[in-house]
Every structure is written in C-alpha cells, then in structure tokens.
Design an enzyme around this catalytic site. Structure first.
Site, PDB file in Angstrom:
ATOM      1  N   CYS A  26     -16.898   1.887 -25.448  1.00 18.29           N
ATOM      2  CA  CYS A  26     -17.152   0.504 -25.034  1.00 18.29           C
ATOM      3  C   CYS A  26     -18.414   0.376 -24.181  1.00 18.29           C
ATOM      4  O   CYS A  26     -19.173  -0.584 -24.325  1.00 18.29           O
ATOM      5  CB  CYS A  26     -15.972  -0.032 -24.229  1.00 18.29           C
ATOM      6  SG  CYS A  26     -14.437  -0.181 -25.146  1.00 18.29           S
ATOM      7  N   ASP A  38     -16.218 -10.187 -31.856  1.00 16.03           N
ATOM      8  CA  ASP A  38     -16.781  -9.182 -30.964  1.00 16.03           C
ATOM      9  C   ASP A  38     -17.167  -7.986 -31.828  1.00 16.03           C
ATOM     10  O   ASP A  38     -16.397  -7.561 -32.702  1.00 16.03           O
ATOM     11  CB  ASP A  38     -15.767  -8.745 -29.906  1.00 16.03           C
ATOM     12  CG  ASP A  38     -15.672  -9.721 -28.740  1.00 16.03           C
ATOM     13  OD1 ASP A  38     -16.158 -10.864 -28.873  1.00 16.03           O
ATOM     14  OD2 ASP A  38     -15.087  -9.346 -27.702  1.00 16.03           O
ATOM     15  N   HIS A  77     -10.479  -5.435 -29.958  1.00 18.35           N
ATOM     16  CA  HIS A  77     -11.374  -4.277 -30.058  1.00 18.35           C
ATOM     17  C   HIS A  77     -10.641  -3.094 -30.687  1.00 18.35           C
ATOM     18  O   HIS A  77      -9.640  -2.608 -30.169  1.00 18.35           O
ATOM     19  CB  HIS A  77     -11.996  -3.915 -28.714  1.00 18.35           C
ATOM     20  CG  HIS A  77     -12.775  -5.048 -28.119  1.00 18.35           C
ATOM     21  ND1 HIS A  77     -13.181  -5.074 -26.806  1.00 18.35           N
ATOM     22  CD2 HIS A  77     -13.234  -6.211 -28.667  1.00 18.35           C
ATOM     23  CE1 HIS A  77     -13.832  -6.199 -26.560  1.00 18.35           C
ATOM     24  NE2 HIS A  77     -13.868  -6.908 -27.683  1.00 18.35           N
TER      25      HIS A  77
END
Length: 422
Positions: free
Chosen positions: A406, A253, A302
């Site tokens: 985000c 990611d 993340h």
C-alpha cells in the site's frame, strides 16, 4: 462549432508555420516553431515507449515507467508520506469502510491530525524503509508534502483532505502507462496534487499519463442509507453485491487491481464500482484482460490484503476471505498459499485496516520480499518458499491503513509483458 486543426511536423508543418507567421508576425512564428519542435520531441519519446511496449521488451532509460506485474526486479518506486496526515470526516463512505470501534474516533477527530506522536513514529519508520530500499538498489521518489487540513468545497460536497501515504490507492502502472484512479472517498478528492510533480516528470520523459474520469462525488454516488449495524449485515450485503458506492458514475481505487502480465484481477468493493471496472476494461483492451473476482469478505476494500500475487503463478490467498473463483487459478496451474495468522497485537490501533496487512508485502524480485520485522510467522513462510526476507518495522505506519504494498507504487520493474493465466 469551432474546429481546430493540429499542425503536424515535417515540410507541411513548416509551410503552415511560415504562412501563419507571415500573417501574424515573427513572435507567433517563433511560438509555432517551438511548439512544433516540442510536439515532435514528445511524440518521438512517446513512440519509443509505445514501440517498446508492443515489442514486449524492457523499457530503456528513456522511458521511466514500465511495470507489468508485482514481482519483476524492482528498479524505481514511489513511497508515500505520513506528514500532515489528517483524519477524514466521518462521512457515509468512511463509515462503511471502517470498524465500529473506531467510529467515535472519526466523529471526534475528523478534519484534524492523526495523533501527532503516532504520526511522528510512522514518518521515521517509512524513512527507514526508504533507506533500505535505496540500499537494495531501488530508486525512491516521494510525493510532495501538503497541508491536508485545509477545507475545500465543490458544487457537490465539502471536505478536508487525508494524506498522500498510499500511492498504491491512487496510481496504477500498466506497462509504460501510469493511471490516476478516480478514488471514491471525498477526503481524497485532491490527493493527486501531491503526485503531480513526479508524474509530470515521468510524462516529460516519455511515459503515458492517463487520468480516469474524475467523479463528482455527488450524494448519488453513495447509498446514504447503507445499513452497516453489524458484521452479519456486511456479510449479507457483500454477498448480495450491495456496497456503499452506487453505479452513479465510475469510481475505483487502484489498489483494487492486481497485475499478472496480460491479466489484471479486480474486485467490486466499497470504493470500486462496476462502472469503474468497465472503464478500465475498455481502456486497457485489447492488450490486457481485466477479470472480476470476489471473496467472502464483509467489507471489501483493496485487494492486496486478500489476494496478493507474489510471483508467476504464485498467490497469497487470505484464509479468512476465500476467493470464490480460486479453482480457476488452480486449474491454470497456480500455487495458492494461505499465509499464517497475523501477529499484530489486539491493542494496536488500526484505524483503516485489518491485521492482514501482514500479507501486504512488496516483492523486490521473485526471490526477495519486504516484510514486517514483527511478523515472524510469515517470514518463516517465505523462507520455506525460498524467498529471502528484508525485514522492516512499519507497525505505526500500518495504523494509517497500509502495509508495504500500500505504501508504494512500483514505477519500473525490469521485465517483459507475458501471459500467466491461459
């Protein structure tokens, strides 16, 4: 094997076009000439961007994509959408990344919409966020709305989709290049479709566009027996370097990477494996250095709620998830700030994240930060640092798994490529 030789521009290209045209007709001649013109124009635009990147100077208007770090003055950003957001099916990779108290929610509603009233409030919050960004002089782009409830099937799995709420997860801008990440959740396999219109426009205007190898997401990519019965289990597994994703194929990611000029920091997480990190390292070398760092985190996913770089040599480091390599940053002269405890109430649903979204902030420049209107403690922290706060309430948007960092992908910041970690 069939070999095809590209026709280049210039006199030889024109002669080749004439020769082929005389053999195959005027229609083909026109097509070849148009192709040459298009290729030459695209190459010229691409060369402008490449030259600007090498010269370490800000990209001019001809190149819409240019960002080297997390804090240079923000000029253009993509902001995600909550519209049509769906609960992902309760697969092993989703289970490994969520808290046990929400597992019943996923089992019951997987494939269906998130609670509609909640999503409606999140949509309104993000619209207000976009309006405020525009008032601050930032150009805002949005992904296309898509029906994420549609079931799809590949040779390896079937799933429904999730959303296009978090562009930070799928897109990484490095200089004049925009990279599409090979994300690890099956529910996010087709998420790139929501951004294609925007990225094609950037590409047509001179930006580099790279798509990392798309994972098959076959069963071999996941540890189907990943033991996650307790927080203690997760701590042990993370300390041992064991995650739900295997090294079967590259995956990552984009939100597991954070940029500081020539140095880019990344963590091995539940969604980013070492093969994915190595792909990025080779792809970005020699102009950029990719450093793997790690944290005392039972469920890494993340990096920007754990380690958020907000200025040259200035980083927010989560006190609950200390960085194992933090002394290297201190020796390099960085200032390490531990943000205060988040104020989000215990009864507020956070289906995909922790309360530490409070530190998931977006820097508009070194002296302006977008921060949650409810988080008065961290507002005070920024003010003590001499950074003015732009307060926006996105509490319901938080529930979908992200804060300001985000929900955005900074496309263009006004700055140059520099080193901050020598």
């Amino acid at each position: 094997m069939l070999r095809v030789r590209c026709l280049r521009g210039g006199s030889r290209g024109a002669e080749a076009a004439h020769f082929i045209g005389s053999r195959l007709g005027r229609a083909f001649t026109g097509w070849v000439q148009r192709s040459l013109q298009s290729t030459q124009a695209a190459a010229a635009s691409q060369n402008r961007c490449a030259a600007e990147d090498k010269a370490q100077s800000p990209a001019p208007k001809e190149c819409p994509v240019c960002s080297y770090n997390e804090w240079d003055p923000l000029e253009e950003v993509i902001v995600g959408r909550a519209e049509n957001a769906c609960v992902p099916p309760f697969s092993v990779e989703v289970k490994a990344n969520t808290y046990e108290k929400y597992w019943g929610f996923y089992q019951k509603f997987g494939g269906e919409s998130f609670p509609k009233d909640h999503v409606k409030k999140a949509i309104a919050e993000i619209e207000e966020m976009c309006n405020i960004l525009k008032k601050e002089g930032v150009i805002v782009k949005r992904p296309d709305p898509i029906d994420w409830s549609v079931k799809y099937r590949t040779p390896d799995f079937e799933s429904t989709g999730m959303y296009a709420a978090m562009p930070r997860d799928i897109l990484l801008v490095v200089g004049n290049e925009i990279i599409e990440a090979p994300m690890a959740w099956r529910a996010r396999f087709f998420e790139y479709r929501a951004y294609r219109r925007i990225i094609k426009d950037y590409f047509n205007n001179g930006a580099k566009w790279t798509t990392a190898p798309k994972p098959t997401m076959a069963d071999e990519l996941y540890d189907q027996d990943y033991p996650i019965r307790s927080v203690e289990d997760r701590h042990k597994l993370a300390a041992q370097g064991k995650f739900v994703t295997t090294e079967f194929e590259p995956c990552f990611d984009a939100a597991d990477f954070i940029r500081a000029g020539r140095d880019i920091f990344v963590q091995r997480s539940q969604v980013t494996n070492y093969m994915g990190i190595e792909w990025m390292r080779r792809h970005l070398a020699p102009d950029y250095r990719v450093h793997v760092i790690s944290f005392k985190d039972p469920n890494p996913m993340h990096i920007d709620t754990t380690f958020n770089i907000i200025g040259p040599g200035l980083v927010l480091s989560n006190p609950d998830r200390p960085c194992h390599q933090i002394e290297l940053f201190k020796k390099a002269g960085w200032t390490v700030i531990h943000p205060p405890v988040p104020l989000i109430p215990d009864d507020h649903p956070l289906w995909m994240s922790s309360k530490w979204l409070s530190m998931n902030v977006l820097m508009l420049d070194e002296k302006r930060v977008m921060v949650d209107a409810n988080e008065t403690s961290i507002q005070k922290m920024f003010e003590n640092l001499g950074i003015s706060t732009i307060k926006v309430n996105i509490r319901h948007a938080n529930s979908l798994g992200g804060g300001f960092h985000c929900w955005t992908c900074d496309i263009r910041r006004r700055g140059t490529l520099q080193s901050y970690f020598d």
